[in-house]
Design a protein around this motif. Structure first.
Motif, mmCIF file in Angstrom:
data_model
loop_
_atom_site.group_PDB
_atom_site.id
_atom_site.type_symbol
_atom_site.label_atom_id
_atom_site.label_comp_id
_atom_site.label_asym_id
_atom_site.label_seq_id
_atom_site.Cartn_x
_atom_site.Cartn_y
_atom_site.Cartn_z
ATOM 1 N N ALA A 73 0.693 -1.258 -0.120
ATOM 2 C CA ALA A 73 0.200 -0.458 -0.148
ATOM 3 C C ALA A 73 0.848 0.810 0.381
ATOM 4 C CB ALA A 73 -0.257 -0.012 1.436
ATOM 5 N N SER A 74 1.445 1.096 0.452
ATOM 6 C CA SER A 74 2.603 2.512 0.863
ATOM 7 C C SER A 74 3.223 2.471 -0.037
ATOM 8 C CB SER A 74 3.473 2.423 2.291
ATOM 9 O OG SER A 74 4.225 1.109 2.081
ATOM 10 N N ARG A 75 4.473 1.403 -0.361
ATOM 11 C CA ARG A 75 5.089 2.081 -2.131
ATOM 12 C C ARG A 75 4.734 0.833 -3.397
ATOM 13 N NH1 ARG A 75 10.157 3.492 -0.512
ATOM 14 N NH2 ARG A 75 10.327 3.554 -2.817
ATOM 15 N N SER A 76 3.514 1.826 -4.387
ATOM 16 C CA SER A 76 2.997 0.403 -4.864
ATOM 17 C C SER A 76 4.015 0.083 -6.360
ATOM 18 C CB SER A 76 1.707 0.993 -5.273
ATOM 19 O OG SER A 76 1.855 1.902 -5.867
ATOM 20 N N ASP B 235 16.127 -5.679 5.150
ATOM 21 C CA ASP B 235 17.139 -4.980 4.369
ATOM 22 C C ASP B 235 16.992 -3.795 3.538
ATOM 23 O OD1 ASP B 235 16.099 -6.660 3.156
ATOM 24 O OD2 ASP B 235 18.246 -7.652 2.697
ATOM 25 N N ASP B 236 15.103 -3.855 3.633
ATOM 26 C CA ASP B 236 15.583 -2.930 2.456
ATOM 27 C C ASP B 236 15.671 -1.412 2.354
ATOM 28 O OD1 ASP B 236 13.129 -4.139 3.030
ATOM 29 O OD2 ASP B 236 11.600 -3.186 3.613
ATOM 30 N N ASP B 237 16.170 -1.270 0.594
ATOM 31 C CA ASP B 237 17.086 -0.119 0.680
ATOM 32 C C ASP B 237 16.715 1.280 1.219
ATOM 33 O OD1 ASP B 237 18.919 -1.234 -1.555
ATOM 34 O OD2 ASP B 237 16.790 -0.919 -2.309
ATOM 35 N N SER B 238 15.368 1.363 1.848
ATOM 36 C CA SER B 238 14.673 2.640 2.371
ATOM 37 C C SER B 238 13.424 2.163 3.289
ATOM 38 C CB SER B 238 14.382 3.731 1.431
ATOM 39 O OG SER B 238 13.433 5.020 2.159
ATOM 40 N N PRO B 239 13.385 1.568 4.327
ATOM 41 C CA PRO B 239 12.803 1.396 5.299
ATOM 42 C C PRO B 239 11.495 1.409 5.201
ATOM 43 C CG PRO B 239 14.639 0.488 6.339
ATOM 44 C CD PRO B 239 15.205 1.850 5.141
ATOM 45 N N MET B 240 10.187 1.089 5.317
ATOM 46 C CA MET B 240 9.389 2.132 5.755
ATOM 47 C C MET B 240 9.355 2.608 6.980
ATOM 48 S SD MET B 240 5.468 0.164 5.220
ATOM 49 C CE MET B 240 5.985 -1.716 5.814
#
Length: 296
Positions: A21-24, A131-136
């Motif tokens: 939802a936040s990064r479609s 390990d997300d590049d730009s985490p929530m």
């Protein structure tokens, strides 16, 4: 299914829903860490420039702060403005989980601009494992309006320098968002921006380390933008800015008058951001903070 697996199933299901939802634009799990920032974006206290002055809130009178920093629109880092805050103990991750683990905090917005929320217990687990590049990133402006999280207001107080605020005279229902509870892991942050409505801001870091760059209004946004070719699908993210744009600001070709002011914000420090300044902030470690915009 045993209890542990039930908890895991709920966690992975809710996490997937929030991420979608936040990064479609990130269509697959691999899209979230395609740039390998978890390994490339290393943290060392010795690796950063820090060229913004610091003052002690117990030694610098309010009038002096106004004359030397607020009136001339000069950023400054303030020490000892969080003395007596319960947040110093109440906002450690174990206490937050115990007190608010079942409460849902904003971790982003969907394509229609509606808030995407996740239970804090799930978000704290995500912080440890991602390990997300730009985490929530929890950047929640409505915590004080919800019964459960309203208690967070008792854990901090507005620093004396910023107590006088014209927003206080506005009808609360018409007042734009102005205060945020902020929680996130390394590499999360806020991309390059100027705060709206000519407001200034203070950002009080309770735990962790943040890295800041600030530029005066005269710098054109085009020069500060991450280009799509540099970080596909991550152009608005703070970590991408530091990977792609920051190195350009250190080249001889970058105008000397537009060199960034830089801050390595440490636990217990509060940053004053005058209205009109471009700024970008990335978390270098797990962090928890509170920030508020104000108008004079």
């Amino acid at each position: 299914m045993d209890e542990r697996n039930e908890h895991d199933e709920e966690y992975f299901s809710k996490l997937a829903e929030a991420k979608e939802a936040s990064r479609s634009e990130l269509k697959t799990a691999a899209d979230w860490n395609a740039l390998n920032y978890a390994k490339l974006f290393a943290f060392s206290l010795d690796a950063f420039i820090d060229n913004v002055p610091r003052i002690d809130a117990t030694l610098v009178p309010h009038e002096q702060f106004i004359e030397e920093y607020e009136r001339p629109y000069e950023p400054v880092v303030i020490r000892n403005s969080q003395l007596g805050w319960k947040a110093q103990t109440n906002w450690n991750y174990e206490a937050l989980q115990e007190l608010y683990g079942e409460d849902r905090f904003k971790v982003g917005e969907d394509d229609e601009g509606y808030s995407v929320r996740l239970k804090l217990k799930h978000y704290l687990r995500y912080m440890k494992e991602t390990d997300d590049d730009s985490p929530m990133y929890i950047f929640d402006s409505s915590f004080a309006e919800r019964t459960g999280e309203k208690a967070l207001l008792k854990d901090y107080s507005i620093p004396e320098y910023f107590a006088d605020d014209l927003f206080e005279y506005a009808d609360q229902k018409r007042r734009p968002p102005y205060r945020w509870f902020v929680l996130g892991p390394a590499r999360s942050g806020t991309g390059i921006h100027i705060d709206p409505l000519g407001t200034s801001a203070w950002n009080a870091l309770v735990h962790g380390y943040k890295r800041w760059c600030l530029f005066p209004t005269a710098v054109q946004k085009e020069a500060l933008k991450v280009q799509k070719r540099e970080a596909p699908k991550q152009t608005n993210e703070a970590v991408s800015w530091f990977q792609c744009v920051y190195p350009k600001t250190q080249l001889p070709s970058w105008p000397a008058e537009h060199k960034p002011l830089e801050i390595l914000q440490k636990p217990g420090e509060t940053v004053f951001v005058p209205g009109g300044w471009w700024h970008v902030v990335v978390n270098l470690t797990d962090t928890v903070a509170v920030t508020q915009n104000f108008a004079r």
